[in-house]
Design an enzyme around this catalytic site. Sequence first.
Site, PDB file in Angstrom:
ATOM      1  N   CYS A   2       0.900  -1.298   0.092  1.00 13.50           N
ATOM      2  CA  CYS A   2      -0.142  -0.418  -0.244  1.00 13.50           C
ATOM      3  C   CYS A   2       0.666   1.107  -0.412  1.00 13.50           C
ATOM      4  O   CYS A   2       2.028   1.381   0.227  1.00 13.50           O
ATOM      5  CB  CYS A   2      -0.868  -0.208   1.058  1.00 13.50           C
ATOM      6  SG  CYS A   2      -2.305  -0.983   0.979  1.00 13.50           S
ATOM      7  N   ARG A  18      -4.759   6.701   0.390  1.00 15.50           N
ATOM      8  CA  ARG A  18      -3.764   5.816   0.460  1.00 15.50           C
ATOM      9  C   ARG A  18      -4.277   4.985  -0.936  1.00 15.50           C
ATOM     10  O   ARG A  18      -5.000   5.442  -1.331  1.00 15.50           O
ATOM     11  CB  ARG A  18      -3.884   5.032   1.552  1.00 15.50           C
ATOM     12  CG  ARG A  18      -5.309   4.622   1.313  1.00 15.50           C
ATOM     13  CD  ARG A  18      -5.862   2.899   1.849  1.00 15.50           C
ATOM     14  NE  ARG A  18      -4.554   1.738   1.954  1.00 15.50           N
ATOM     15  CZ  ARG A  18      -4.539   1.692   3.128  1.00 15.50           C
ATOM     16  NH1 ARG A  18      -4.848   1.594   4.717  1.00 15.50           N
ATOM     17  NH2 ARG A  18      -3.589   0.732   3.192  1.00 15.50           N
ATOM     18  N   ASN A  82       0.398  -2.518   5.273  1.00 13.45           N
ATOM     19  CA  ASN A  82       0.634  -3.981   5.602  1.00 13.45           C
ATOM     20  C   ASN A  82       2.053  -3.898   6.112  1.00 13.45           C
ATOM     21  O   ASN A  82       2.796  -2.900   5.425  1.00 13.45           O
ATOM     22  CB  ASN A  82       0.627  -4.444   4.853  1.00 13.45           C
ATOM     23  CG  ASN A  82       1.627  -6.631   4.553  1.00 13.45           C
ATOM     24  OD1 ASN A  82       1.176  -6.903   5.309  1.00 13.45           O
ATOM     25  ND2 ASN A  82       2.232  -6.266   3.601  1.00 13.45           N
TER      26      ASN A  82
END
Length: 329
Positions: A2, A18, A82
Amino acid sequence: MCTALSLLTFNKEHLFGRNMDLEYTFGQTPVVVPRNYEYTSKVSGEKKQIKYAVVGMASVTDNFPLFAEAINEEGLGCAGLNFPDAYWEEGAKEGMENMPPYELILWITGNFASLEELRPYLDKINLVAIPFSEKLPLPTLHWMVTDKTGKAIVIEVTKKDGFKVYENKVGVMTNAPAFDWHTTNLRQYMNATPVQPTSANWSDLELTPLGSATGGIGLPGDFSSPSRFVRVAFLRAQILMEDIKDDGIIEFFHILNNVAMVKGSVITKDGKDEITQYSSCMNLEKGLYYYKTYNNNQVNMVDMHKEDLDSGEIKIFPYNDTQVVNTLN
């Protein structure tokens, strides 16, 4: 995988959002969580009520919003990305604010108005390894937090270094390695520039650029976490804002598009196709949540202030994932 980004608009409004890069959807949908919402702590079993209303993207399970990213009505935002090196404690600690990692975004945005207000409480956080359910394993995450001052921090917990808080002066976060590695790595690309280079002489040969846009030669173009960090940090530093309607939103999504994963470009070790499921952008001053999905380039928006923020019930909005086309004839 991400990428998170903060950005200042021409009119001095702060944006935060994001790319969500995954090989699957997770039941995500835009939600507004009002001030009187209550939930039960997975660690202590106590009832907790938030102080500020929150809007963001979440998977709502058993009436709990598992947020991927969110902002509150005061303009404090948080996104979880993550981070395979994440480490959680096995149990609660006395005198600490004990919670599982999937509660952190709601705890931060639901209880604090600014980074300054949050900071004294960071040392009291203890993230505990308690899964939400048997079907939902513990996430591996680190977090970017920002507010209307434009300042930002990154929160990481690893077994080696423990609980760390980094100042985020570049307004960007991706995935592993640790955040301080990424900022050191930027020094490798200090010569990148949007400006066209001039000619140079090598021995008796004059060298001239092959075309425009050669100042950025050397910027990484792959989809790895370090490369995405470098590319977005460069674009954020060079972006030119104009005094036109929605210019900040336009440029924000253009930057995220530059690191978006298309089908077939990233195959996981399990042979699955990782794509940018959605991109989001949140206006911290106005409480607006924008998003577009892989299958629908239309920008959707939720205005939290059009909802009853004194309610106690989560408001769930559609996740519009079917392409909308503006037909001209």
